[in-house]
Design a protein around this motif. Structure first.
Motif, PDB file in Angstrom:
ATOM      1  N   ALA A   1       0.869  -1.184  -0.078  1.00  0.00           N
ATOM      2  CA  ALA A   1       0.090  -0.105  -0.001  1.00  0.00           C
ATOM      3  C   ALA A   1       0.768   1.199   0.001  1.00  0.00           C
ATOM      4  N   ALA A   2       1.910   1.207   0.845  1.00  0.00           N
ATOM      5  CA  ALA A   2       2.793   2.348   0.932  1.00  0.00           C
ATOM      6  C   ALA A   2       3.369   2.887  -0.373  1.00  0.00           C
ATOM      7  N   GLN A   3       3.633   1.844  -1.236  1.00  0.00           N
ATOM      8  CA  GLN A   3       4.251   2.110  -2.560  1.00  0.00           C
ATOM      9  C   GLN A   3       3.475   2.668  -3.321  1.00  0.00           C
ATOM     10  N   PHE A   4       1.962   2.385  -3.499  1.00  0.00           N
ATOM     11  CA  PHE A   4       0.914   3.058  -4.169  1.00  0.00           C
ATOM     12  C   PHE A   4       0.846   4.660  -3.879  1.00  0.00           C
ATOM     13  N   ILE A   5       0.764   4.610  -2.553  1.00  0.00           N
ATOM     14  CA  ILE A   5       0.605   6.080  -2.043  1.00  0.00           C
ATOM     15  C   ILE A   5       1.826   6.869  -2.243  1.00  0.00           C
ATOM     16  N   ALA A   6       3.241   6.355  -2.030  1.00  0.00           N
ATOM     17  CA  ALA A   6       4.306   7.147  -2.134  1.00  0.00           C
ATOM     18  C   ALA A   6       4.457   7.627  -3.543  1.00  0.00           C
ATOM     19  N   THR A   7       3.975   6.590  -4.518  1.00  0.00           N
ATOM     20  CA  THR A   7       4.272   7.180  -6.026  1.00  0.00           C
ATOM     21  C   THR A   7       3.031   8.038  -6.612  1.00  0.00           C
ATOM     22  N   GLY A   8       2.111   8.160  -5.693  1.00  0.00           N
ATOM     23  CA  GLY A   8       0.870   9.146  -6.294  1.00  0.00           C
ATOM     24  C   GLY A   8      -0.092   8.265  -6.905  1.00  0.00           C
ATOM     25  N   ALA A   9       0.088   6.962  -7.062  1.00  0.00           N
ATOM     26  CA  ALA A   9      -0.778   6.127  -8.011  1.00  0.00           C
ATOM     27  C   ALA A   9      -2.106   6.166  -7.402  1.00  0.00           C
ATOM     28  N   MET A  10      -2.182   6.051  -5.913  1.00  0.00           N
ATOM     29  CA  MET A  10      -3.456   6.057  -5.236  1.00  0.00           C
ATOM     30  C   MET A  10      -3.327   6.955  -4.246  1.00  0.00           C
ATOM     31  N   GLN A  11      -4.598   7.085  -3.373  1.00  0.00           N
ATOM     32  CA  GLN A  11      -4.692   8.298  -2.520  1.00  0.00           C
ATOM     33  C   GLN A  11      -4.861   7.847  -1.021  1.00  0.00           C
ATOM     34  N   LYS A  12      -5.827   6.521  -1.079  1.00  0.00           N
ATOM     35  CA  LYS A  12      -6.258   6.129   0.075  1.00  0.00           C
ATOM     36  C   LYS A  12      -6.751   4.637   0.062  1.00  0.00           C
ATOM     37  N   ILE A  13      -6.171   3.701   1.062  1.00  0.00           N
ATOM     38  CA  ILE A  13      -5.817   2.319   1.047  1.00  0.00           C
ATOM     39  C   ILE A  13      -6.279   1.863   2.114  1.00  0.00           C
ATOM     40  N   LEU A  14      -7.263   1.026   1.951  1.00  0.00           N
ATOM     41  CA  LEU A  14      -7.544   0.153   3.224  1.00  0.00           C
ATOM     42  C   LEU A  14      -6.746  -1.262   3.305  1.00  0.00           C
ATOM     43  N   VAL A  15      -6.036  -1.295   4.573  1.00  0.00           N
ATOM     44  CA  VAL A  15      -5.152  -2.668   4.675  1.00  0.00           C
ATOM     45  C   VAL A  15      -5.713  -3.473   5.698  1.00  0.00           C
ATOM     46  N   ILE A  16      -6.151  -4.625   5.591  1.00  0.00           N
ATOM     47  CA  ILE A  16      -6.489  -5.583   6.518  1.00  0.00           C
ATOM     48  C   ILE A  16      -5.956  -6.925   6.750  1.00  0.00           C
ATOM     49  N   GLY A  17      -5.711  -7.202   7.952  1.00  0.00           N
ATOM     50  CA  GLY A  17      -5.069  -8.462   8.108  1.00  0.00           C
ATOM     51  C   GLY A  17      -5.883  -9.145   8.895  1.00  0.00           C
ATOM     52  N   ALA A  18      -6.513 -10.418   8.504  1.00  0.00           N
ATOM     53  CA  ALA A  18      -7.529 -11.251   9.028  1.00  0.00           C
ATOM     54  C   ALA A  18      -7.279 -12.649   8.921  1.00  0.00           C
ATOM     55  N   ASP A  19      -7.636 -13.385   9.999  1.00  0.00           N
ATOM     56  CA  ASP A  19      -7.659 -14.991   9.802  1.00  0.00           C
ATOM     57  C   ASP A  19      -8.451 -15.403  10.828  1.00  0.00           C
ATOM     58  N   ALA A  20      -9.329 -16.687  10.096  1.00  0.00           N
ATOM     59  CA  ALA A  20      -9.975 -17.449  11.075  1.00  0.00           C
ATOM     60  C   ALA A  20      -9.109 -18.828  11.072  1.00  0.00           C
ATOM     61  N   VAL A  21      -8.126 -18.828  11.693  1.00  0.00           N
ATOM     62  CA  VAL A  21      -7.363 -19.943  11.805  1.00  0.00           C
ATOM     63  C   VAL A  21      -8.198 -21.240  12.464  1.00  0.00           C
ATOM     64  N   SER A  22      -9.154 -20.960  13.203  1.00  0.00           N
ATOM     65  CA  SER A  22      -9.848 -22.038  13.883  1.00  0.00           C
ATOM     66  C   SER A  22     -10.352 -23.054  13.060  1.00  0.00           C
ATOM     67  N   ARG A  23     -10.645 -22.556  11.699  1.00  0.00           N
ATOM     68  CA  ARG A  23     -10.997 -23.164  10.642  1.00  0.00           C
ATOM     69  C   ARG A  23     -10.234 -24.302   9.903  1.00  0.00           C
ATOM     70  N   ILE A  24      -8.813 -23.985  10.068  1.00  0.00           N
ATOM     71  CA  ILE A  24      -7.876 -24.962   9.611  1.00  0.00           C
ATOM     72  C   ILE A  24      -7.159 -25.673  10.508  1.00  0.00           C
ATOM     73  N   LEU A  25      -7.652 -25.689  11.808  1.00  0.00           N
ATOM     74  CA  LEU A  25      -7.068 -26.517  12.942  1.00  0.00           C
ATOM     75  C   LEU A  25      -7.508 -27.798  12.970  1.00  0.00           C
ATOM     76  N   ASP A  26      -6.494 -28.677  13.251  1.00  0.00           N
ATOM     77  CA  ASP A  26      -6.884 -30.089  13.661  1.00  0.00           C
ATOM     78  C   ASP A  26      -6.969 -30.050  15.029  1.00  0.00           C
ATOM     79  N   TRP A  27      -8.328 -30.234  15.656  1.00  0.00           N
ATOM     80  CA  TRP A  27      -8.743 -30.279  17.015  1.00  0.00           C
ATOM     81  C   TRP A  27      -8.149 -31.487  17.833  1.00  0.00           C
ATOM     82  N   THR A  28      -7.622 -32.272  17.082  1.00  0.00           N
ATOM     83  CA  THR A  28      -6.966 -33.462  17.905  1.00  0.00           C
ATOM     84  C   THR A  28      -5.307 -33.301  18.007  1.00  0.00           C
ATOM     85  N   ASP A  29      -4.814 -32.201  17.471  1.00  0.00           N
ATOM     86  CA  ASP A  29      -3.368 -32.044  17.559  1.00  0.00           C
ATOM     87  C   ASP A  29      -2.967 -31.203  18.513  1.00  0.00           C
TER      88      ASP A  29
END
Ligand code: COA
Length: 341
Positions: free
Chosen positions: A123-151
């Motif tokens: 995102a910082a590259q797009f902003i720094a070069t002027g290609a874009m003005q406002k960017i929403l950056v999200i980090g999200a995970d539902a790791v519980s859905r890929i867990l082996d609940w017996t491990d």
């Protein structure tokens, strides 16, 4: 090049709390073992109607509200995740719609637990070069859905959560510096198979869950965080001592403490919430960042170092100055968006 500033921030975690006592009922472990080996007491777990998309949308809406912008002003939505709600389309497509960013492009970025650092760097590259003005950056995970609940080697360590920021061009603060690395020779240390993979490698039970070499990752993680913190300081020209707060990937309190010791950073300059959320993968760093701001641990003018590692094996760090006013920003309660994916 223009400077890049965070103007909005938000987080979202599922309501359901899962304590170590509940995990004791599923696998042969103990609250004492989990706390002493990882620092984790509890984590949040998505309910049936929640997913990575619902958390990302809620965190994104909060970040947009804090930035005091119209969502239609957003040029791009970047979602760092490895637990897509669907294989097609990207989860970012649902998030773009869900937050009302109707003029934005949108894509997912998979760099595992290093994903938010990578996404913010992109995102910082797009902003720094002027290609874009406002960017929403999200980090999200539902790791519980890929867990082996017996491990017991994996299920005790992870949880679900999301964090988001709005980035814009601005004049204040230090230029954002990024350091990003990957060592693909260690890629098999942390994997989840895919139904699209090589047929001979498909799990017989068709369960697509995490397998991990925990002790090897522990050793890698400490070295990787130390390397990334040092390298990004060199790039930014700012000494490690001159940062006000370090926000590490929240994988394991002992990894964080070992890296801090090696870097000679006192723990009161390191933000941790792994004890309450476990490892939320892509959600980990932005969730900790948003929580640290709301807890009054970050104020205008503070220099922040984000540092993380993850599958790949990937690692990286990013430095920035916090330029947003924090005291006046009051989070209004936004109801969880209707499940879209
Ligand atoms: N409860 C009780 N015992 C457990 C257990 C659990 N939940 N999980 C593993 N064990 C056992 C193992 O079977 C092993 O037993 P053994 O010695 O009889 O074979 C033993 O505990 C391993 O103990 P130890 O070597 O002390 O483990 P550790 O200090 O390395 O801690 C991890 C294990 C997994 C917590 C740690 O290695 C870790 O956090 N690694 C990094 C993982 C990570 O961060 N992954 C995500 C990266 S983004």
């Amino acid at each position: 090049m223009r400077k890049v500033q965070i103007t909005g921030w938000g987080m979202s975690v599922p309501e359901k709390v899962m304590t170590n006592a509940e995990i004791e009922k599923l696998v042969d472990t103990s609250d004492e073992w989990i706390k002493s080996r990882s620092g984790i007491s509890e984590r949040r777990i998505c309910g049936d109607e929640e997913s990575v998309a619902t958390m990302a949308i809620e965190a994104g809406k909060r970040a947009i509200e804090r930035a005091r912008i119209d969502p239609a002003e957003i040029d791009l939505v970047i979602l760092a995740t490895l637990t897509d709600a669907r294989l097609l389309p990207s989860t970012a497509a649902y998030v773009q719609e869900g937050v009302g960013a109707r003029r934005a492009g949108a894509f997912d970025l998979d760099c595992a637990c290093t994903g938010f650092i990578a996404g913010l760097g992109v995102a910082a590259q797009f902003i720094a070069t002027g290609a874009m003005q406002k960017i929403l950056v999200i980090g999200a995970d539902a790791v519980s859905r890929i867990l082996d609940w017996t491990d017991r080697g994996t299920c005790v360590l992870f949880g679900d959560g999301a964090g988001a920021v709005v980035v814009e061009a601005g004049d204040e603060g230090i230029p954002l510096s990024l350091y990003l690395r990957n060592d693909g020779s260690a890629a098999n240390a942390l994997t989840v198979p895919s139904p699209m993979g090589v047929r001979s490698e498909l799990p017989a039970n068709r369960e697509f869950v995490i397998t991990m070499d925990g002790p090897a990752i522990f050793r890698f993680a400490v070295e990787a965080m130390v390397d990334a913190a040092r390298e990004v300081c060199d790039r930014s020209g700012i000494a490690l001592d001159d940062f006000d707060l370090v926000i590490p990937h929240q994988a394991n309190l002992r990894i964080i403490q070992a890296a801090a010791r090696a870097l000679k950073v006192p723990m009161d300059k390191v933000y941790t919430n792994v004890e309450r959320y476990g490892n939320t993968s892509g959600g980990s760093i932005p969730l900790a960042l948003a929580e640290a701001v709301d807890a009054g641990r970050i104020k205008k003018g503070d220099r922040i170092l984000l540092v993380g590692f993850g599958a790949g094996m990937s690692w990286g760090a990013l430095t920035l100055e916090w330029t947003a006013e924090t005291a006046s920003a009051r989070l209004s309660e936004i109801p969880l968006a209707a499940a879209t994916a």
